[in-house]
Design a protein around this motif. Sequence first.
Motif, PDB file in Angstrom:
ATOM      1  N   THR A   1       0.830  -1.208   0.000  1.00  0.00           N
ATOM      2  CA  THR A   1       0.000   0.000   0.000  1.00  0.00           C
ATOM      3  C   THR A   1       0.863   1.256   0.000  1.00  0.00           C
ATOM      4  OG1 THR A   1      -0.230  -0.185   2.394  1.00  0.00           O
ATOM      5  CG2 THR A   1      -2.032  -1.049   1.047  1.00  0.00           C
ATOM      6  N   HIS A   2       2.028   1.206   0.655  1.00  0.00           N
ATOM      7  CA  HIS A   2       2.887   2.396   0.660  1.00  0.00           C
ATOM      8  C   HIS A   2       3.430   2.682  -0.738  1.00  0.00           C
ATOM      9  CE1 HIS A   2       6.869   0.467   0.382  1.00  0.00           C
ATOM     10  NE2 HIS A   2       6.335  -0.506   1.084  1.00  0.00           N
ATOM     11  N   ALA A   3       3.650   1.641  -1.553  1.00  0.00           N
ATOM     12  CA  ALA A   3       4.123   1.863  -2.927  1.00  0.00           C
ATOM     13  C   ALA A   3       3.034   2.532  -3.756  1.00  0.00           C
ATOM     14  CB  ALA A   3       4.541   0.536  -3.562  1.00  0.00           C
ATOM     15  N   LEU A   4       1.781   2.142  -3.542  1.00  0.00           N
ATOM     16  CA  LEU A   4       0.672   2.781  -4.249  1.00  0.00           C
ATOM     17  C   LEU A   4       0.538   4.234  -3.807  1.00  0.00           C
ATOM     18  CD1 LEU A   4      -1.673   2.594  -6.215  1.00  0.00           C
ATOM     19  CD2 LEU A   4      -3.084   1.737  -4.331  1.00  0.00           C
ATOM     20  N   ALA A   5       0.659   4.490  -2.505  1.00  0.00           N
ATOM     21  CA  ALA A   5       0.583   5.864  -1.997  1.00  0.00           C
ATOM     22  C   ALA A   5       1.725   6.707  -2.557  1.00  0.00           C
ATOM     23  CB  ALA A   5       0.602   5.869  -0.476  1.00  0.00           C
ATOM     24  N   ASP A   6       2.941   6.149  -2.615  1.00  0.00           N
ATOM     25  CA  ASP A   6       4.090   6.870  -3.175  1.00  0.00           C
ATOM     26  C   ASP A   6       3.873   7.188  -4.647  1.00  0.00           C
ATOM     27  OD1 ASP A   6       5.344   6.708  -0.728  1.00  0.00           O
ATOM     28  OD2 ASP A   6       6.674   5.052  -1.313  1.00  0.00           O
ATOM     29  N   PHE A   7       3.334   6.230  -5.389  1.00  0.00           N
ATOM     30  CA  PHE A   7       3.063   6.436  -6.808  1.00  0.00           C
ATOM     31  C   PHE A   7       2.069   7.587  -6.994  1.00  0.00           C
ATOM     32  CE2 PHE A   7       0.159   5.596 -10.361  1.00  0.00           C
ATOM     33  CZ  PHE A   7       1.046   5.730 -11.415  1.00  0.00           C
ATOM     34  N   ILE A   8       0.991   7.568  -6.218  1.00  0.00           N
ATOM     35  CA  ILE A   8      -0.022   8.619  -6.330  1.00  0.00           C
ATOM     36  C   ILE A   8       0.567   9.966  -5.947  1.00  0.00           C
ATOM     37  CG2 ILE A   8      -2.201   9.463  -5.350  1.00  0.00           C
ATOM     38  CD1 ILE A   8      -3.012   6.451  -5.130  1.00  0.00           C
TER      39      ILE A   8
ATOM     40  N   THR B   1       3.709  10.946  -6.075  1.00  0.00           N
ATOM     41  CA  THR B   1       4.646  11.365  -7.127  1.00  0.00           C
ATOM     42  C   THR B   1       3.897  11.930  -8.320  1.00  0.00           C
ATOM     43  OG1 THR B   1       6.247   9.720  -6.426  1.00  0.00           O
ATOM     44  CG2 THR B   1       6.478  10.573  -8.671  1.00  0.00           C
ATOM     45  N   ARG B   2       2.838  11.252  -8.727  1.00  0.00           N
ATOM     46  CA  ARG B   2       2.056  11.748  -9.878  1.00  0.00           C
ATOM     47  C   ARG B   2       1.412  13.090  -9.584  1.00  0.00           C
ATOM     48  NH1 ARG B   2       2.126   8.133 -14.406  1.00  0.00           N
ATOM     49  NH2 ARG B   2       0.800   9.746 -15.286  1.00  0.00           N
ATOM     50  N   LEU B   3       0.917  13.272  -8.362  1.00  0.00           N
ATOM     51  CA  LEU B   3       0.313  14.556  -7.980  1.00  0.00           C
ATOM     52  C   LEU B   3       1.353  15.666  -7.992  1.00  0.00           C
ATOM     53  CD1 LEU B   3      -2.065  13.467  -5.088  1.00  0.00           C
ATOM     54  CD2 LEU B   3      -2.730  14.386  -7.318  1.00  0.00           C
ATOM     55  N   GLU B   4       2.560  15.371  -7.496  1.00  0.00           N
ATOM     56  CA  GLU B   4       3.638  16.368  -7.498  1.00  0.00           C
ATOM     57  C   GLU B   4       4.046  16.720  -8.924  1.00  0.00           C
ATOM     58  OE1 GLU B   4       6.606  14.534  -5.083  1.00  0.00           O
ATOM     59  OE2 GLU B   4       5.549  15.009  -3.211  1.00  0.00           O
ATOM     60  N   GLN B   5       4.093  15.725  -9.818  1.00  0.00           N
ATOM     61  CA  GLN B   5       4.417  15.999 -11.216  1.00  0.00           C
ATOM     62  C   GLN B   5       3.369  16.875 -11.867  1.00  0.00           C
ATOM     63  OE1 GLN B   5       4.820  12.097 -12.931  1.00  0.00           O
ATOM     64  NE2 GLN B   5       6.928  11.836 -12.209  1.00  0.00           N
ATOM     65  N   GLU B   6       2.107  16.630 -11.553  1.00  0.00           N
ATOM     66  CA  GLU B   6       1.010  17.431 -12.125  1.00  0.00           C
ATOM     67  C   GLU B   6       1.068  18.869 -11.624  1.00  0.00           C
ATOM     68  OE1 GLU B   6      -1.555  16.588 -14.321  1.00  0.00           O
ATOM     69  OE2 GLU B   6      -0.447  14.742 -14.673  1.00  0.00           O
TER      70      GLU B   6
END
Length: 74
Positions: free
Chosen positions: A58-65, A67-72
């Motif tokens: 679950t922490h990998a999914l949270a990190d992915f989300i 990261t994507r939010l920061e990129q946006e």
Amino acid sequence: MPTRPVTLGYRRLQARAELLTVPQVIACLQLGRSAVYDLLRTRQLGSITLGRSRRIPTHALADFIRTRLEQEAA
């Protein structure tokens, strides 16, 4: 044995040490199977292999989300 629904609240994802299946991640991200496996293959989404099964912490999914939010936002 019935499975528990996965709660996707960001704080709950960080607090839990759960492993998600690929179908659970597909449902969470509302992406197709191929798209999720592409994220795993390119290591954009972290996972572990147990036997022949993939599990996504679950922490990998949270990190992915996150990261994507920061990129946006950039």
